[in-house]
Design an enzyme around this catalytic site. Structure first.
Site, mmCIF file in Angstrom:
data_model
loop_
_atom_site.group_PDB
_atom_site.id
_atom_site.type_symbol
_atom_site.label_atom_id
_atom_site.label_comp_id
_atom_site.label_asym_id
_atom_site.label_seq_id
_atom_site.Cartn_x
_atom_site.Cartn_y
_atom_site.Cartn_z
ATOM 1 N N CYS A 113 65.477 66.872 65.961
ATOM 2 C CA CYS A 113 64.755 67.305 67.165
ATOM 3 C C CYS A 113 65.652 67.355 68.393
ATOM 4 C CB CYS A 113 63.587 66.370 67.446
ATOM 5 S SG CYS A 113 62.423 66.296 66.096
ATOM 6 N N HIS A 253 60.641 66.133 74.991
ATOM 7 C CA HIS A 253 60.378 66.500 73.603
ATOM 8 C C HIS A 253 58.884 66.302 73.334
ATOM 9 C CE1 HIS A 253 60.649 66.994 69.384
ATOM 10 N NE2 HIS A 253 60.627 65.724 69.061
ATOM 11 N N ASN A 283 54.758 69.525 67.138
ATOM 12 C CA ASN A 283 56.181 69.182 67.256
ATOM 13 C C ASN A 283 57.004 70.229 66.498
ATOM 14 O OD1 ASN A 283 58.731 68.098 67.087
ATOM 15 N ND2 ASN A 283 58.064 66.058 66.432
HETATM 16 N N1 COA Z 1 44.176 61.696 59.986
HETATM 17 C C1 COA Z 1 43.366 60.655 59.915
HETATM 18 N N2 COA Z 1 43.804 59.379 59.768
HETATM 19 C C2 COA Z 1 45.132 59.194 59.726
HETATM 20 C C3 COA Z 1 46.033 60.260 59.802
HETATM 21 C C4 COA Z 1 45.514 61.561 59.933
HETATM 22 N N3 COA Z 1 46.290 62.647 60.037
HETATM 23 N N4 COA Z 1 47.287 59.771 59.742
HETATM 24 C C5 COA Z 1 47.176 58.440 59.620
HETATM 25 N N5 COA Z 1 45.869 58.081 59.615
HETATM 26 C C6 COA Z 1 45.299 56.757 59.517
HETATM 27 C C7 COA Z 1 46.243 55.755 58.889
HETATM 28 O O1 COA Z 1 46.173 55.828 57.483
HETATM 29 C C8 COA Z 1 45.708 54.459 59.441
HETATM 30 O O2 COA Z 1 44.571 54.107 58.693
HETATM 31 P P1 COA Z 1 44.255 52.557 58.376
HETATM 32 O O3 COA Z 1 44.082 51.904 59.715
HETATM 33 O O4 COA Z 1 43.015 52.648 57.571
HETATM 34 O O5 COA Z 1 45.447 52.058 57.633
HETATM 35 C C9 COA Z 1 45.229 54.824 60.848
HETATM 36 O O6 COA Z 1 45.086 56.254 60.852
HETATM 37 C C10 COA Z 1 46.206 54.436 61.930
HETATM 38 O O7 COA Z 1 47.497 54.840 61.546
HETATM 39 P P2 COA Z 1 48.741 54.558 62.457
HETATM 40 O O8 COA Z 1 49.957 55.039 61.746
HETATM 41 O O9 COA Z 1 48.716 53.129 62.933
HETATM 42 O O10 COA Z 1 48.434 55.491 63.694
HETATM 43 P P3 COA Z 1 49.224 55.644 65.030
HETATM 44 O O11 COA Z 1 48.330 55.391 66.157
HETATM 45 O O12 COA Z 1 50.550 54.939 65.010
HETATM 46 O O13 COA Z 1 49.536 57.207 65.053
HETATM 47 C C11 COA Z 1 51.357 58.676 64.626
HETATM 48 C C12 COA Z 1 50.340 57.744 64.029
HETATM 49 C C13 COA Z 1 52.216 59.254 63.528
HETATM 50 C C14 COA Z 1 50.598 59.784 65.334
HETATM 51 C C15 COA Z 1 52.228 57.901 65.641
HETATM 52 O O14 COA Z 1 52.714 56.709 65.069
HETATM 53 C C16 COA Z 1 53.405 58.708 66.106
HETATM 54 O O15 COA Z 1 53.252 59.721 66.742
HETATM 55 N N6 COA Z 1 54.623 58.243 65.839
HETATM 56 C C17 COA Z 1 55.819 58.979 66.190
HETATM 57 C C18 COA Z 1 55.981 60.131 65.257
HETATM 58 C C19 COA Z 1 56.959 61.134 65.767
HETATM 59 O O16 COA Z 1 57.132 61.297 66.922
HETATM 60 N N7 COA Z 1 57.621 61.839 64.844
HETATM 61 C C20 COA Z 1 58.518 62.880 65.129
HETATM 62 C C21 COA Z 1 59.730 62.392 65.797
HETATM 63 S S1 COA Z 1 60.758 63.666 66.344
#
Ligand code: COA
Length: 326
Positions: A113, A253, A283
């Site tokens: 990225c 970003h 993204n």
């Molecule tokens: N739809 C519904 N539920 C989802 C899901 C989706 N697309 N993806 C994950 N979940 C669920 C998980 O399984 C988890 O369920 P559980 O509580 O029963 O275990 C719950 O949602 C919470 O998951 P979690 O990973 O704690 O959510 P979060 O608030 O951290 O959000 C991201 C997840 C990925 C959105 C967040 O961590 C993020 O944006 N991280 C950075 C990613 C990024 O920037 N990547 C690119 C970098 S260049």
């Protein structure tokens, strides 16, 4: 002091719009979850058979047109991408051929990225040494082909698209790139990676779907992303003798709206001074900043004299920030 100046920007994305509701139909997810956790409402994706250069060439042409620079005048093309048309040649060479940039040298920057911000930084170093050069920096991806469509934790986050900027050097005065900082920490590679296709897991028999798709530890990445971008912004501002309060527009970003909001909070920059278009594109990896910069310029959010900060992070891990006076 002579600085590197962006003469023009351009951006493009494939025409196919994929909404959160479309994703609800194929994954165990919901519009509400995606919108609340990421700010994404829709993203663009190539059709079957679509490729990187289909939209990157129009993005580059738009940047050249705004810059009033002909392709034949370009000396260098730097493409930030991990999804060019082919593994070889590089995306930079592909753009060179398709644009007809006959005398330009083309190469890619593998910084995930962060590719566009790395590219701007490299271009700036070239221009400090040789201000007469004309350089095209492009950033963009076809990430949709690298997603595991059974993994809801990654599939909902990404989209295809990109943009470009044309730079030259030698202008005296306030205008241009004031500072740029890029960093890496390879020990954190396993927070975000694409394992297959390299020498460790070459294509061939036994190549699994997991090898060809993005693997991510989202929670941990979230925290590192915020901290590293905040540090890069502080360093870039310090180097230029500026404070966060001087910045007119942060174009970060676009990985997650909550990451952007947390970064803005840490920097004490109000969200009105932060450009967000993640709701439309998701993204797009190396494409997010050039896409957002181009939209901000064309909407008039960036004007002559604006102080603009471009923070980024991505797989590698890589991160950085560019501070420029438009
Ligand atoms: N739809 C519904 N539920 C989802 C899901 C989706 N697309 N993806 C994950 N979940 C669920 C998980 O399984 C988890 O369920 P559980 O509580 O029963 O275990 C719950 O949602 C919470 O998951 P979690 O990973 O704690 O959510 P979060 O608030 O951290 O959000 C991201 C997840 C990925 C959105 C967040 O961590 C993020 O944006 N991280 C950075 C990613 C990024 O920037 N990547 C690119 C970098 S260049």
């Amino acid at each position: 002091m002579a600085r590197s100046v962006i003469l023009g920007t351009g951006s493009a994305a494939p025409g196919r719009v994929v909404t959160n509701l479309d994703l609800e139909a194929r994954l165990d997810t919901s519009d509400e979850w995606i919108t609340q956790r990421t700010g994404i409402r829709e993203r663009r994706m190539v059709e079957d058979g679509g490729k990187w250069s289909d939209f990157m060439v129009p993005a580059c042409r738009a940047a050249l047109e705004m810059a009033a620079v002909a392709p034949e005048e370009l000396d260098l093309i730097i493409a930030g991408t991990l999804t060019p048309d082919m593994f070889m040649p590089s995306g930079g060479c592909t753009l060179q051929a398709l644009l007809g940039a006959k005398k330009a040298t083309g190469f890619d920057v593998a910084a995930a990225c962060s590719g566009f911000v790395y590219g701007l930084t490299i271009a700036d170093r070239f221009l400090r040494a040789d201000p007469g050069m004309k350089i095209l920096v492009a950033g963009g991806e076809v990430i949709s082909q690298r997603l595991d469509w059974e993994d809801r934790t990654t599939a909902v986050l990404f989209g295809d698209g990109g943009g470009a900027a044309v730079l030259t050097g030698g202008e005296d005065g306030e205008r241009g790139i004031l500072s740029s900082r890029i960093y890496s920490d390879g020990s954190l590679w396993d927070l975000l990676y694409l394992p297959g296709g390299g020498s460790q897991t070459p294509y061939g028999e036994g190549f699994a779907k997991k090898d060809n798709t993005i693997q991510m530890r989202g929670n941990e990445l979230f925290k590192v992303a915020v901290k590293s971008m905040a540090r890069a912004c502080r360093d870039a501002l310090e180097e230029a003798g500026c404070g966060a309060e001087d910045v007119d527009l942060v174009i970060p970003h676009q990985a997650n709206l909550r990451i952007i909001q947390t970064l803005a909070g840490l920097m004490k920059v109000p969200m009105e001074k932060v450009y967000v278009n993640i709701h439309k594109y998701g993204n797009t990896s190396a494409g997010t900043i050039p896409l957002a910069l181009d939209e901000a310029v064309r909407e008039g959010r960036v004007q002559r004299g604006s102080l603009v900060l471009l923070p980024v992070f991505g797989g590698g891990l890589t991160w950085g920030a560019v501070l420029l006076r438009w």
